[in-house]
Every structure is written in C-alpha cells, then in structure tokens.
Design a protein around this motif. Structure first.
Motif, mmCIF file in Angstrom:
data_model
loop_
_atom_site.group_PDB
_atom_site.id
_atom_site.type_symbol
_atom_site.label_atom_id
_atom_site.label_comp_id
_atom_site.label_asym_id
_atom_site.label_seq_id
_atom_site.Cartn_x
_atom_site.Cartn_y
_atom_site.Cartn_z
ATOM 1 N N ALA B 85 44.273 48.614 43.511
ATOM 2 C CA ALA B 85 45.236 47.939 43.943
ATOM 3 C C ALA B 85 45.142 46.174 44.331
ATOM 4 O O ALA B 85 44.437 45.594 45.183
ATOM 5 C CB ALA B 85 44.556 47.822 46.096
ATOM 6 N N LEU B 86 45.161 46.697 42.580
ATOM 7 C CA LEU B 86 45.256 44.561 42.642
ATOM 8 C C LEU B 86 46.790 44.134 42.872
ATOM 9 O O LEU B 86 47.988 45.054 43.097
ATOM 10 C CB LEU B 86 45.481 44.116 41.208
ATOM 11 N N ASP B 128 44.207 35.647 31.945
ATOM 12 C CA ASP B 128 45.839 34.260 32.358
ATOM 13 C C ASP B 128 46.783 35.763 32.030
ATOM 14 O O ASP B 128 48.013 35.723 31.782
ATOM 15 C CB ASP B 128 46.106 33.752 31.035
ATOM 16 N N ARG B 129 46.033 36.911 32.159
ATOM 17 C CA ARG B 129 46.586 38.106 31.751
ATOM 18 C C ARG B 129 47.698 38.677 33.700
ATOM 19 O O ARG B 129 46.564 38.398 34.267
ATOM 20 C CB ARG B 129 46.679 39.537 31.365
ATOM 21 N N LYS B 130 47.970 39.609 33.290
ATOM 22 C CA LYS B 130 48.295 40.645 34.699
ATOM 23 C C LYS B 130 47.797 41.632 34.428
ATOM 24 O O LYS B 130 47.817 42.430 33.454
ATOM 25 C CB LYS B 130 50.148 40.495 34.782
ATOM 26 N N PRO B 131 48.156 42.382 35.649
ATOM 27 C CA PRO B 131 47.573 43.640 35.386
ATOM 28 C C PRO B 131 47.660 44.479 34.967
ATOM 29 O O PRO B 131 47.630 45.781 33.990
ATOM 30 C CB PRO B 131 47.344 43.287 37.315
ATOM 31 N N LYS B 132 49.299 44.230 34.879
ATOM 32 C CA LYS B 132 50.077 45.670 33.690
ATOM 33 C C LYS B 132 49.401 45.253 32.315
ATOM 34 O O LYS B 132 49.995 46.218 31.308
ATOM 35 C CB LYS B 132 51.919 45.346 34.421
ATOM 36 N N GLN B 133 49.213 44.372 32.258
ATOM 37 C CA GLN B 133 48.920 43.871 30.262
ATOM 38 C C GLN B 133 47.463 44.418 30.378
ATOM 39 O O GLN B 133 46.311 44.034 29.196
ATOM 40 C CB GLN B 133 48.805 42.606 30.220
ATOM 41 N N LEU B 134 46.305 44.752 31.254
ATOM 42 C CA LEU B 134 45.639 45.135 31.155
ATOM 43 C C LEU B 134 45.190 46.692 30.812
ATOM 44 O O LEU B 134 45.378 47.747 31.502
ATOM 45 C CB LEU B 134 44.545 44.737 32.735
ATOM 46 N N VAL B 142 38.518 43.841 36.874
ATOM 47 C CA VAL B 142 39.165 42.675 37.852
ATOM 48 C C VAL B 142 38.548 43.154 39.295
ATOM 49 O O VAL B 142 38.624 42.054 40.376
ATOM 50 C CB VAL B 142 40.467 42.592 37.484
ATOM 51 N N ALA B 143 39.160 44.148 39.778
ATOM 52 C CA ALA B 143 38.889 43.989 41.047
ATOM 53 C C ALA B 143 37.392 44.407 41.617
ATOM 54 O O ALA B 143 37.805 43.764 43.230
ATOM 55 C CB ALA B 143 39.368 45.969 42.227
ATOM 56 N N ILE B 144 36.445 44.870 40.866
ATOM 57 C CA ILE B 144 34.975 44.550 41.610
ATOM 58 C C ILE B 144 35.034 42.618 41.671
ATOM 59 O O ILE B 144 34.399 41.842 42.351
ATOM 60 C CB ILE B 144 34.249 45.188 40.594
#
Lengths: 299, 360
Positions: B85-86, B128-134, B142-144
């Motif tokens: 849910a980012l 500085d990355r977006k979720p789709k790059q992870l 990140v969610a944690i």
C-alpha cells in the motif's frame, strides 16, 4: 562458425502472411484516411471557387488573417475550448469520486443516468434543448419561478447566452463519458492505499487531492487530449441549435461549422476550407503537445 | 502504556457473524501473532483494532482508552499491509514523510524522522526512488518505515511477508524480529504461516471460525495444545493422529489400543480420573517424536520418502491405513517399500476426546 543460412531479418519484415492479414485494414485506411489527408493538404494550396481551382501557394494562409469570419470562428472555438473543457473534466472528476463511494445510495442508477447523454440521439437532444431553452421554455420558467431572474434569458438570440447554452449542452453530453474513464481508473486503485492514508491521518479531501488525482494523471491527460480534440471539432450542437448559421451574428460559429459552410453552403471554396481544417490540425497538435509536456513525469 | 484489550469483540456482516466474541489481553511491548486458516477472522480482527472495520459489539481498549469509535489515525497505531500500500507516485522519502507533512510538521523535523527510519531499515540509498523501482522486500521495508516515522504505540502487520519469495521471507522475518527488539513496541501480526508465528511471537493467538482456539507462547502451544485443531495447526509437518480405544485404566496410567495400526498400544499417564475403558480417543504423535527407542512401536511400510539432507521425512502406513509422517535424522538408507518399526516415547503422545478436546 559458418553461417549456413541467413537469419530471418529481412524475411521477418516482409513476411507475406503478416502483410496479408493487415492488408485489408491498411487498404481502407489508405483510401479513406491517408489519401484524403494528403489530398486536402494539396487542396489547401489551391485557390478559386467551385471546380475551377488553381495553385495559389500561401494565398489561403494570407487570406486567413484578413478573414473576419475566420477570426470570429477561431475566437469562438477557443472560448468554447478554454471554458468548457476544464469545467467538464472537473465535473466529471467530482461526479466519478462521488459515484465511487460504496456508501452512495442508487449508485448504478446514477452511473447510468450520467452516462446516458453521450449515447442519446443528437437530433433528439438538440430539439429538446432548443425547446427547454426557448424564451418561454421550462428553463426560463423554472428560473423565474425561483425568482432567480425577472425576465426570460434570451438563450438563443443573445451572443453571450448563446455561447453559454452551447457550453451547457456539450458539458451535459460529454461529462458522463469522461466520468466513466475516471471511475474505472479510480476502481483500479488498490483500496489498501486509501486505508494506509486513513491510518496516516490524511483527510478525505487530502486523499482525493494527493492520492486520487496524482494516480489518475494518465487518464486525466487522455481525457484532456480527447476533449480538446472534440471541442476544437465542435459542430453538431452549433449546427442543430442555430440551423447551421452559428448565430446570432456568427457568435457561436465554430471552425468546423465554418469549414462546412465554406464547402457546402456558400459558393464552394474547397481550397480555403482545407486550409481552415489544417488550422484545427495544427491547434490539436500544439495543444496535445503542451498537455503532454505539462503532465510529463518529472523524475 | 500501549497495551491492547479486547472484550467480547464481535463482527457481523448482516446476519453472518464472522468474529464471535473475542477476549484478549495484549501487554505493552508484546509481539502477538494472530494465526489461523483462511477465513478464520484474523485479518478482520486486526482491521477492527486498526479502525478500518467497524466493531459490531464489544470493547476495544488501547492504552487504557476505549477506541471503538476513534478515527484510525488517532488510535496511536500504524499498519503494514500485505500489498505494501505504498503511494506509487511518491518517492520513498515522500512515502515515509507524507503523514508527518500532512500533519503540518516542520520540514526539517520530517526530514529528521525519515532519515532516522531510513537508518534503522537501511533504506538510505533508496530514498529518492519510486516504489516501482524497488524489489518486494525493499517495498515492504518502506512500508515498515512509513509506520515507524509515526512513532505508533502499536504496530499492526497484516500478512506482510505473504507476497515475498521464500528466501526473502526468512530475511524479512529476522528484520521484523530485530525491529521489535530495537523499538520494544507492541506488535500485532497476522499470518497464516505457522512458522512465522512460532519464530516471531511472544504470544500466539490461534483463531478458527471467528473464535479463539488457544492463546499461549509458541512452545506452550506446541507442547501443550488445548485441542486437535491447535495440535494439528502448530508444528510442521503436521502432527499424526490415530484412532484409539481405551483398553485399560490403572492408577492414572491409561492404555490405548490403536486398531488401525494392527493393535499397537500406547500406555501413558494422565491426570484425568474419569476416563473409562472402551472410550474412543484420538492419539496425537508429532513426526519428530519418533525415535529409534521407545516403548511404543508401530509396524509400518514406507510409501514415500523425502530426503532433505539433514533429515528425512518418511510417509508410511500400516496396511491400507492413513499415512503416518515420521521425521528422522537416520533415514538416509531407507527405501520405499521397506517395513519399519517406528518407535516413540508414549509419554509424549497426546490424547484427545471425540469432541477434539485434549485429555490431560
């Protein structure tokens, strides 16, 4: 290693079976789209009336600047575009957000009702609108009964109100169509994103502004481009409401209606009409580019 | 104070009751895992604690305050979702700082909090990355992180590792355990994976059909299950169950005959005194409790073998009876079709009555 047979590079591109499959479609596109587009481009350099035309170079483009009717049509079209598209898309977004609320009573009914105008017969709705917005029509009657106005609004005869009427009509017709795009995009957003935002303490307004709208960006761009094209080509409503005149005194004349009149109503001036149609092409291309540029990904 | 108390919590969708009265006392700083099969109501229970689902009846208290009707953002909780849910259009930094920025915290303070969370979770280079790059594991971190920056009193995890591959799941499991040690915050964790439950929990709550089956520490549940369901659910591979009949009762020692296993018998000591000869019971033996020695023995034929290197799982049966799973460290030379005598210490066998309740 020795190459026994050349790879399929060339053969792959000229595979006869592939071409056979696309040939019928390509043929039709060629005859009914590519050829007319190229021919109209050629025509836009022709001057003269009726069938007696001759090559005039940029004469038609020079004529555009000295043609007050074209300037009027261009300014009318621009006004329709600048005012109507934002209002319609904003409304569509609000309506989609409202209809996406699972707690809303009668959701399916409202969705259908709001979508229906764009599949309604154009002539039927024009006739109905004309009657509703007549000096003694229901709209004036209702506004007077509610004491909002003291005398009837001359919807079809006043230059300002005639434009307002056209904007109301096309907004009524196309809001539902755009709303469906937003609604389907909203339903594709993972619900847990909103739940995470609720836990993060983001208000409903904040969720709409900072989550829904950014996530709808590609769809908003799509509707912006298609609506821009649609409004720049506006013809049907104006033609039906004003008996093809664009009245009162050219106040609702659009570029498309002017092209139609130049071609079929006045002494035919095919070359000049083609030049005006290329003005629309240039405007669409320019505006679409601007919209893509303004909404590009910045990362 | 961040203890969580549930008193007779119920949830109904129309006439369908999915949570049928749950009482639970979670102490401050405890790591509690809700575990159970699909549809047991564990996620619903968590969502009710979060405030995402309404509580039909009962009382929820967090830190001594009734929270039934309090907005999710004001319950002092943070939640990590299975789907992460980012916010996909925001960078890692923006995702983690969004709640704080929206709450009107100064920019420098938001930066500080985000940097601290990034340090704990080693997310620094990804800010500085977006979720789709992870990758999946990075997204979950990140969610944690987004949960950590809010300094919640209670962390809620809804199957956070289910979307990860096996290796990453183990890695993230260790990270979450480490996080709990560092933060010492109350954590409530939902999973259907009993290995996650066993390895992470201070306290496991086993749920079935909207009811709590048993609450206890992982080893309590393993050693001393209250019923057949818990006995079968905790432990991998699953506990073996045999049909049995009490053949003799003598001064607290009960003999149970196993008719499906060629009349083998198990003798065990019980506290229960009201058990009569002829009573039908179920005998439970864990696969890992089979040994080379032991006074109880089953004569079985091996049907299938799984050699895992360190240990071997033998799937065997007596005649055409049910499969019995045996875990052994000395099974390298076993072959399919071999006849074996599987021995175990009868004191480790568990007895259950016909209703599935444990007889102690």
């Amino acid at each position: 290693m020795a190459v026994l047979q050349a790879g399929g590079g060339v053969r792959r591109y000229y595979n006869i079976n592939g071409w056979l499959f696309v040939a019928p479609a390509l043929g039709l596109i060629g005859v009914f789209m590519v050829y007319p587009i190229l021919w109209s481009l050629w025509m836009s350099f022709q001057t003269g009336k009726g069938l007696t035309t001759k090559f005039g170079g940029f004469a038609n483009i020079i004529r555009l600047w000295n043609d007050p009717v074209f300037i009027k049509a261009l300014s009318n079209t621009t006004i329709f575009f600048v005012i109507q598209v934002p209002i319609m898309l904003f409304l569509a977004l609000i309506v989609a957000a409202a209809l996406n609320n699972p707690k809303l009573w009668g959701r399916s009914f409202f969705r259908t009702a709001i979508f229906l105008p764009c599949v309604t017969s154009l002539v039927a709705y024009s006739v109905l609108f004309k009657s509703m917005f007549a000096a003694d029509g229901v709209v004036n009657g209702a506004l007077q009964a509610l004491h909002i106005i003291s005398s009837p609004i001359p919807w079809l005869t006043d230059p300002f109100w005639a434009k307002v009427l056209i904007i109301i009509a096309i907004t009524w017709r196309w809001t539902g169509y755009n709303m469906i795009f937003y609604l389907s995009a909203m339903q594709n957003i993972d619900k847990s994103i909103y739940e995470a935002a609720r836990i993060d303490g983001i208000s409903a307004r904040g969720r709409f502004l900072y989550i829904t709208i950014p996530m709808l960006k590609p769809v908003i761009l799509f509707t912006m481009v298609t609506s821009t094209i649609g409004t720049l080509q506006l013809f049907d409503e104006v033609y039906n409401f004003t008996e093809g005149k664009g009245g009162p005194s050219n106040e609702t004349l659009t570029l498309s209606l002017y092209i139609y009149n130049l071609t079929f109503k006045f002494m035919p001036s095919f070359g000049y009409a083609a030049t005006v149609s290329y003005v629309i092409v240039v405007m669409v291309a320019l505006l679409a580019f601007l919209q893509f540029y303004a909404t590009r990904e910045r990362d | 104070m961040s203890d969580v108390k549930l008193h007779d919590i119920r949830k109904a969708f129309g006439s369908l009751e999915v949570i049928k009265g749950v009482d639970l006392d979670i102490k401050s700083g405890e790591f509690v895992v809700f575990v159970g099969p699909s549809g047991c109501g564990k996620s619903t229970l968590l969502r009710m604690i979060a405030g995402l689902d309404e509580i039909t009846s009962g009382t929820l208290e967090i830190g001594g305050t009734r929270m039934n009707d309090v907005d999710p953002s004001k319950r002092g909780i943070a939640m990590v979702f299975q789907s992460y849910a980012l916010y996909p259009h925001m960078t890692v930094r923006e995702n983690m700082g969004f709640a704080l920025r929206f709450a009107g915290l100064p920019k420098a303070e938001v930066e500080k909090q985000v940097a601290e969370a990034a340090r704990i979770l080693e997310l620094g280079p990804l800010l500085d990355r977006k979720p789709k790059q992870l990758s999946g594991g990075q997204r979950q971190r990140v969610a944690i992180g987004r949960a950590i920056v809010r300094h919640p009193n209670v962390f809620l995890f809804d199957e956070p590792l289910s979307n990860l591959d096996a290796e990453l799941r183990v890695h993230m499991r260790i990270e979450i355990a480490r996080l709990h040690k560092t933060l010492a915050t109350t954590m409530i964790y939902v999973t259907h994976d009993q290995v996650e439950a066993m390895t992470l929990a201070d306290k496991i709550v086993v749920l079935r059909g909207g009811l709590v089956e048993q609450v206890g520490s992982p080893l309590e549940l393993y050693d001393d299950p209250a019923n057949l369901f818990v006995a079968g659910f905790i432990g991998s591979p699953k506990m073996n169950f045999f049909k049995g009949v009490v053949s003799a009762v003598n001064n607290g020692t009960v003999s149970v005959e196993l008719p499906d296993l060629g009349g083998a018998s198990v003798e065990t000591r019980l506290q229960a005194t009201d058990i009569a000869v002829g009573t039908a019971v179920t005998v439970g033996v864990r696969p890992e409790h089979f040994e080379d020695t032991g006074s109880a023995a089953l004569n079985l034929t091996i049907d299938m073998l799984e050699h895992l290197g360190g240990e071997t799982f033998a799937y065997a049966r007596h005649g055409s009876g049910d499969l019995v799973i045996i875990e052994t460290k000395h099974g390298r030379d076993l072959k399919t079709g071999d006849t074996i005598q599987a021995k175990f210490d009868p004191a480790r066998a568990l007895l259950f009555d016909v209703g599935g309740k444990r007889i102690r």
